[in-house]
Scaffold this active site. Structure first.
Site, PDB file in Angstrom:
ATOM      1  N   LYS A 127       2.458   4.792   1.459  1.00  0.00           N
ATOM      2  CA  LYS A 127       2.809   5.373   2.748  1.00  0.00           C
ATOM      3  C   LYS A 127       2.411   6.841   2.697  1.00  0.00           C
ATOM      4  O   LYS A 127       3.095   7.660   2.084  1.00  0.00           O
ATOM      5  CB  LYS A 127       4.296   5.223   3.050  1.00  0.00           C
ATOM      6  CG  LYS A 127       4.650   5.720   4.442  1.00  0.00           C
ATOM      7  CD  LYS A 127       6.074   5.352   4.821  1.00  0.00           C
ATOM      8  CE  LYS A 127       6.368   5.627   6.281  1.00  0.00           C
ATOM      9  NZ  LYS A 127       6.205   7.011   6.684  1.00  0.00           N
ATOM     10  N   LYS A 141      11.037   3.599   1.087  1.00  0.00           N
ATOM     11  CA  LYS A 141      10.928   5.033   0.812  1.00  0.00           C
ATOM     12  C   LYS A 141      11.151   5.382  -0.650  1.00  0.00           C
ATOM     13  O   LYS A 141      11.676   4.593  -1.427  1.00  0.00           O
ATOM     14  CB  LYS A 141      11.968   5.785   1.654  1.00  0.00           C
ATOM     15  CG  LYS A 141      11.807   5.585   3.147  1.00  0.00           C
ATOM     16  CD  LYS A 141      10.851   6.560   3.744  1.00  0.00           C
ATOM     17  CE  LYS A 141      11.623   7.672   4.421  1.00  0.00           C
ATOM     18  NZ  LYS A 141      10.775   8.537   5.234  1.00  0.00           N
ATOM     19  N   CYS A 194      11.763  47.763 -13.256  1.00  0.00           N
ATOM     20  CA  CYS A 194      11.644  46.427 -13.827  1.00  0.00           C
ATOM     21  C   CYS A 194      12.997  46.007 -14.403  1.00  0.00           C
ATOM     22  O   CYS A 194      13.586  46.730 -15.204  1.00  0.00           O
ATOM     23  CB  CYS A 194      10.584  46.422 -14.922  1.00  0.00           C
ATOM     24  SG  CYS A 194      10.573  44.891 -15.866  1.00  0.00           S
ATOM     25  N   CYS A 215       5.553  45.335 -12.605  1.00  0.00           N
ATOM     26  CA  CYS A 215       6.161  46.233 -13.576  1.00  0.00           C
ATOM     27  C   CYS A 215       5.028  46.995 -14.233  1.00  0.00           C
ATOM     28  O   CYS A 215       4.016  46.414 -14.616  1.00  0.00           O
ATOM     29  CB  CYS A 215       6.924  45.415 -14.616  1.00  0.00           C
ATOM     30  SG  CYS A 215       7.195  46.310 -16.148  1.00  0.00           S
ATOM     31  N   TYR A 234      -7.096   7.969   5.422  1.00  0.00           N
ATOM     32  CA  TYR A 234      -7.128   6.598   4.915  1.00  0.00           C
ATOM     33  C   TYR A 234      -6.814   5.634   6.053  1.00  0.00           C
ATOM     34  O   TYR A 234      -5.861   5.854   6.805  1.00  0.00           O
ATOM     35  CB  TYR A 234      -6.092   6.384   3.798  1.00  0.00           C
ATOM     36  CG  TYR A 234      -6.565   6.856   2.444  1.00  0.00           C
ATOM     37  CD1 TYR A 234      -7.834   6.543   1.967  1.00  0.00           C
ATOM     38  CD2 TYR A 234      -5.724   7.618   1.629  1.00  0.00           C
ATOM     39  CE1 TYR A 234      -8.263   6.970   0.722  1.00  0.00           C
ATOM     40  CE2 TYR A 234      -6.144   8.047   0.382  1.00  0.00           C
ATOM     41  CZ  TYR A 234      -7.418   7.719  -0.066  1.00  0.00           C
ATOM     42  OH  TYR A 234      -7.837   8.137  -1.287  1.00  0.00           O
ATOM     43  N   CYS A 249      12.574  45.837 -18.437  1.00  0.00           N
ATOM     44  CA  CYS A 249      12.319  46.990 -19.313  1.00  0.00           C
ATOM     45  C   CYS A 249      12.600  48.328 -18.650  1.00  0.00           C
ATOM     46  O   CYS A 249      12.515  49.363 -19.294  1.00  0.00           O
ATOM     47  CB  CYS A 249      10.888  46.950 -19.835  1.00  0.00           C
ATOM     48  SG  CYS A 249       9.667  47.390 -18.581  1.00  0.00           S
ATOM     49  N   ASP A 307       1.758  10.605   3.756  1.00  0.00           N
ATOM     50  CA  ASP A 307       2.590  11.500   4.541  1.00  0.00           C
ATOM     51  C   ASP A 307       1.706  12.442   5.351  1.00  0.00           C
ATOM     52  O   ASP A 307       1.414  13.561   4.932  1.00  0.00           O
ATOM     53  CB  ASP A 307       3.513  12.279   3.599  1.00  0.00           C
ATOM     54  CG  ASP A 307       4.741  12.781   4.317  1.00  0.00           C
ATOM     55  OD1 ASP A 307       4.900  12.465   5.508  1.00  0.00           O
ATOM     56  OD2 ASP A 307       5.544  13.492   3.694  1.00  0.00           O
ATOM     57  N   CYS A 326       7.014  46.008 -21.989  1.00  0.00           N
ATOM     58  CA  CYS A 326       8.010  45.163 -21.310  1.00  0.00           C
ATOM     59  C   CYS A 326       8.151  43.828 -22.048  1.00  0.00           C
ATOM     60  O   CYS A 326       7.166  43.111 -22.242  1.00  0.00           O
ATOM     61  CB  CYS A 326       7.558  44.928 -19.870  1.00  0.00           C
ATOM     62  SG  CYS A 326       8.648  43.828 -18.957  1.00  0.00           S
ATOM     63  N   GLU A 375       0.833  -1.201   0.000  1.00  0.00           N
ATOM     64  CA  GLU A 375       0.000   0.000   0.000  1.00  0.00           C
ATOM     65  C   GLU A 375       0.861   1.242   0.000  1.00  0.00           C
ATOM     66  O   GLU A 375       2.088   1.157   0.031  1.00  0.00           O
ATOM     67  CB  GLU A 375      -0.961  -0.023   1.197  1.00  0.00           C
ATOM     68  CG  GLU A 375      -0.284  -0.243   2.524  1.00  0.00           C
ATOM     69  CD  GLU A 375      -1.242  -0.763   3.605  1.00  0.00           C
ATOM     70  OE1 GLU A 375      -1.412  -0.056   4.594  1.00  0.00           O
ATOM     71  OE2 GLU A 375      -1.810  -1.869   3.451  1.00  0.00           O
TER      72      GLU A 375
HETATM   73  S1  IVH Z   1       1.389   0.674   9.195  1.00  0.00           S
HETATM   74  C1  IVH Z   1       2.723  -1.466  12.951  1.00  0.00           C
HETATM   75  N1  IVH Z   1       0.685   1.646   6.862  1.00  0.00           N
HETATM   76  O1  IVH Z   1       4.015   5.694   8.639  1.00  0.00           O
HETATM   77  C2  IVH Z   1       2.599  -0.778  11.649  1.00  0.00           C
HETATM   78  N2  IVH Z   1       1.759   3.113   8.399  1.00  0.00           N
HETATM   79  O2  IVH Z   1       6.080   4.410  11.104  1.00  0.00           O
HETATM   80  C3  IVH Z   1       1.928   0.535  11.777  1.00  0.00           C
HETATM   81  N3  IVH Z   1       2.002   5.401   7.570  1.00  0.00           N
HETATM   82  O3  IVH Z   1       3.447   6.450  11.869  1.00  0.00           O
HETATM   83  C4  IVH Z   1       2.032   1.416  10.625  1.00  0.00           C
HETATM   84  N4  IVH Z   1       1.033   5.087   5.626  1.00  0.00           N
HETATM   85  O4  IVH Z   1       1.619   7.100  10.392  1.00  0.00           O
HETATM   86  C5  IVH Z   1       1.266   1.906   8.048  1.00  0.00           C
HETATM   87  N5  IVH Z   1      -0.030   2.383   4.769  1.00  0.00           N
HETATM   88  C6  IVH Z   1       0.543   2.624   5.948  1.00  0.00           C
HETATM   89  C7  IVH Z   1       1.031   3.899   6.272  1.00  0.00           C
HETATM   90  C8  IVH Z   1       1.642   4.109   7.512  1.00  0.00           C
HETATM   91  C9  IVH Z   1       1.622   5.965   6.406  1.00  0.00           C
HETATM   92  C10 IVH Z   1       2.708   6.110   8.632  1.00  0.00           C
HETATM   93  C11 IVH Z   1       2.151   5.876   9.989  1.00  0.00           C
HETATM   94  C12 IVH Z   1       3.320   5.527  10.851  1.00  0.00           C
HETATM   95  C13 IVH Z   1       4.491   5.655   9.922  1.00  0.00           C
HETATM   96  C14 IVH Z   1       5.332   4.431   9.986  1.00  0.00           C
END
Ligand code: IVH
Length: 699
Positions: free
Chosen positions: A136, A334, A436, A454, A243, A439, A138, A460, A134
């Site tokens: 990650k 990452k 500017c 400007c 999510y 010009c 932010d 210009c 899935e």
């Molecule tokens: S699972 C025990 N799944 O990333 C596992 N974390 O340290 C728990 N995060 O603080 C985390 N997307 O806030 C998981 N699809 C995802 C995630 C996710 C973002 C964040 C979460 C956590 C940090 C991982």
């Protein structure tokens, strides 16, 4: 003298050990300080990538010198604390962190799979392990506690054991159900990420800047800042998304046997779950998932900093268990960071189409968000001052999605791990020019406005170039092949001074330009010829009248039907056009009052630019089943681009607006539809998909 040599060696190693111990304690102090800035103040001073570097350095030193390892080291703890004013919540099940793989190549995925197979003692020829993959997200981790199907509490992660009660702010997130569709278990805790979409973030910062307030550094900080506010009224205005990705405490609810099954079930209960998830087998498939999502990363509506792999079978997860801080069955793989630090070498001024002067940071080139960035916007003088940025500073650069790279702040040069010794007074070493730079015309600033402009208008060259590019744009006159390099050449060489000059270009004069092949010259001439047949709305838009965007141009064309009455319209007549207010009306009036603008229009028509007069009336003959209906488009539609959908709606007489209100008739929602969809649901506006839209359109 062996004794002496031994002594020297011992002294050296003692010194080295001292230095290592010193470095370790320095790193710990710095990490603690920056963790506080990040988790407690929502105001980080260094990019995440920089924090990760310090963290990895500390981990490496501790691994090489186990005698230096202490339980209170940041590497041994989940950091985070409770903000004053928020109640603390003891998590029934600790909220753990996850291992991170910073090797952003395919190797990172293969390594994880190998570690899992190894820990499960699988033979080399045993079948591949199944993973749930899935995104990650932010943002910030949130625990939602449902009791008997009702949302009772929302909490942040905090230090993993104790978080903060943020029910008041998280409760305002429209996509989080207050009541679950089916589950009425005594306790069901759902964990997931609260985040802010990029468009919502840009809009929020736009509002902040317009109000003279501080802009947020990035969507993650904005989300965290808003969730952790004591006052929920702000959260209500500010669009957050969520999510789900896991569970906390569960009582009396049958947990599905796989993680993928869990996510499907949570979705059925009405919780938002991201649709980019996949179930894959083996390390190579994980690497392929990582690569596939990387290719989509910029186009996603929200920031991600990686992907997450989880062993799908719960039974295997239990077998794998935990290391101190984190489960062995999951890893975050990452992507290259979207924020980096680099040196601000200089600040240059860019002049835009409307004459706006934008300070542009000239940076020491840095790899960020997948490309090398050497220019980034600083927006305007006031933003620059708020950020306290000076030429020569180390600054944080952000590049996410297709948004232009931006300088979000500076790294405190005097940061020694004890916190910033803020400069007593901020003395900028950059000034807005009075003339500017292109010009030489006077630079003016509207009263109370943030922008310097400007005053040279089309005198210009910079404004002329931008005006030509705008005129040639896809949604204006649509002159294919007239790009910025060519416009530079044409304007700098004095070949094109005004818009009508474009239509005087011949194959010979074009082919004479540097780097211009005969073929492209004749293509451009053909494109110019083709562009002459247009619509009144496009023509009006292409003139680049301030405040006249596409939709105003369409309204004007529909209302007046012909150009001449618009050119001669007094302000009062313009005010009768739907959606045209005093500022816009004045701007149109002023534009056509100028003799040189009338001259440009006359010459363009003389050059052969035409449209069927009575555009509006002509359109009336076509079926207009959507007349009077307002649509809002959100998310990605399966087959149409947004522009295509918009054109179809407008051709059928409908209007497309950017935001959902009670006046909206339909919201057309595709994949990744975000806050607009939430808003529609909140206001009870009809939501349809692409197929639904097609049904409303004439055949
Ligand atoms: S699972 C025990 N799944 O990333 C596992 N974390 O340290 C728990 N995060 O603080 C985390 N997307 O806030 C998981 N699809 C995802 C995630 C996710 C973002 C964040 C979460 C956590 C940090 C991982």
């Amino acid at each position: 003298m062996p004794d002496n040599a031994a002594m020297v060696a011992r002294t050296q190693s003692v010194n080295a050990a001292d230095r290592t111990a010193e470095r370790v304690s320095e790193l710990r102090e710095q990490l603690r300080y920056h963790a506080r800035r990040y988790y407690e103040d929502d105001a980080p001073e260094i990019p995440d990538a920089e924090y990760d570097k310090l963290f990895v350095e500390l981990q490496a030193l501790e691994a090489a010198h186990p005698e230096l390892l202490t339980p209170d080291s940041p590497t041994q703890q989940v950091i985070g604390a409770v903000r004053e004013g928020l109640a603390s919540v003891a998590h029934a099940v600790p909220m753990l962190s996850i291992q991170t793989e910073t090797d952003t190549s395919a190797g990172g995925a293969l390594k994880f799979d190998a570690a899992v197979r190894n820990a499960l003692k699988l033979a080399a020829d045993a079948p591949p392990v199944r993973y749930a993959a899935e995104l990650k997200f932010d943002g910030l981790a949130i625990n939602l506690r449902y009791e008997y199907g009702l949302l009772q509490q929302a909490a942040t992660r905090g230090d993993g054991e104790t978080g903060e009660d943020v029910t008041h702010t998280v409760g305002t997130i429209a996509s989080i159900p207050k009541r679950l569709a089916q589950a009425s278990a005594p306790v069901l805790e759902v964990r997931g990420e609260v985040f802010m979409r990029r468009d919502d973030f840009e809009a929020l910062n736009e509002r902040q800047r317009a109000a003279g307030a501080k802009a947020f550094v990035n969507p993650r900080n904005a989300a965290a800042g808003i969730v952790r506010q004591l006052d929920a009224s702000l959260a209500r205005q500010r669009p957050l998304s969520f999510y789900a990705y896991g569970l906390g405490d569960v009582q009396g609810w049958p947990i599905p046997a796989t993680h993928s099954g869990l996510l499907d079930t949570l979705q059925k209960l009405g919780l938002p779950v991201d649709d980019h998830r996949a179930v894959v087998e083996g390390g190579a498939a994980l690497a392929a998932f990582h690569a596939r999502i990387a290719a989509q990363r910029d186009a996603l509506p929200f920031d991600i900093d990686g992907v997450v792999y989880k062993v799908d079978e719960r039974a295997l997860q239990q077998q794998l268990g935990f290391k101190t801080r984190e489960p062995r069955w999951a890893v975050a793989h990452k992507y290259p960071a979207q924020e980096q630090q680099t040196r601000l070498n200089d600040i240059e001024i860019q002049v835009g189409r409307t004459g706006k002067l934008t300070p542009v940071a000239k940076l020491e080139p840095v790899f960020v968000g997948g490309t090398t960035v050497s220019n980034a916007t600083l927006h305007n003088l006031f933003e620059l001052r708020r950020k306290g940025v000076r030429i020569g500073d180390t600054v944080i650069v952000r590049r996410a999605g297709d948004v232009i790279p931006e300088v979000v702040g500076r790294v405190r040069p005097d940061d020694d791990g004890h916190g910033p010794r803020a400069r007593a007074v901020y003395v900028p070493n950059f000034r807005m020019p009075r003339q500017c730079p292109v010009c030489g015309s006077a630079v003016v600033r509207e009263k109370g406005g943030n922008d310097h402009r400007c005053s040279g208008g089309l005198f210009c060259a910079a404004q002329r170039k931008q005006a030509i590019l705008h005129f040639a744009g896809r949604r204006a006159m649509d002159i294919e092949g007239l790009g910025d390099k060519l416009v530079d050449q044409l304007v700098d060489g004095g070949v094109v001074r005004t818009l009508p000059d474009l239509y005087k270009l011949g194959i010979a004069s074009l082919a004479a330009l540097e780097r211009m092949a005969d073929k492209s010259a004749s293509n451009l001439v053909a494109a110019l010829e083709a562009s002459k047949r247009t619509t009144l709305a496009r023509f009006l838009y292409s003139l680049g009248i301030r405040h006249v965007g596409e939709s105003t141009a369409k309204d004007l064309a529909a209302h007046f039907g012909r150009l001449d009455p618009i050119i001669d319209a007094p302000v009062e007549a313009l005010l009768e056009v739907p959606d045209v207010g005093p500022v816009v009306a004045q701007s149109i009036h002023t534009f056509f009052q100028q003799a040189h603008n009338r001259e440009v229009v006359a010459q363009l028509r003389a050059a052969g630019v035409h449209w069927s007069e009575h555009d509006g009336a002509a359109a009336d003959r076509a079926p207009r089943p959507l007349a009077g209906k307002t649509f809002v488009l959100t998310g990605t539609l399966p087959t149409w681009s947004r522009d295509e959908a918009k054109e179809c709606i407008e051709a059928a007489g409908g209007k497309v607006s950017g935001s959902v209100s009670k006046k909206t008739d339909y919201v057309v929602a595709g994949d990744e539809a975000g806050s607009k969809l939430d808003k529609a649901r909140e206001l009870g506006v009809a939501v349809i998909d692409e197929a639904g839209l097609r049904m409303l359109l004439p055949p």
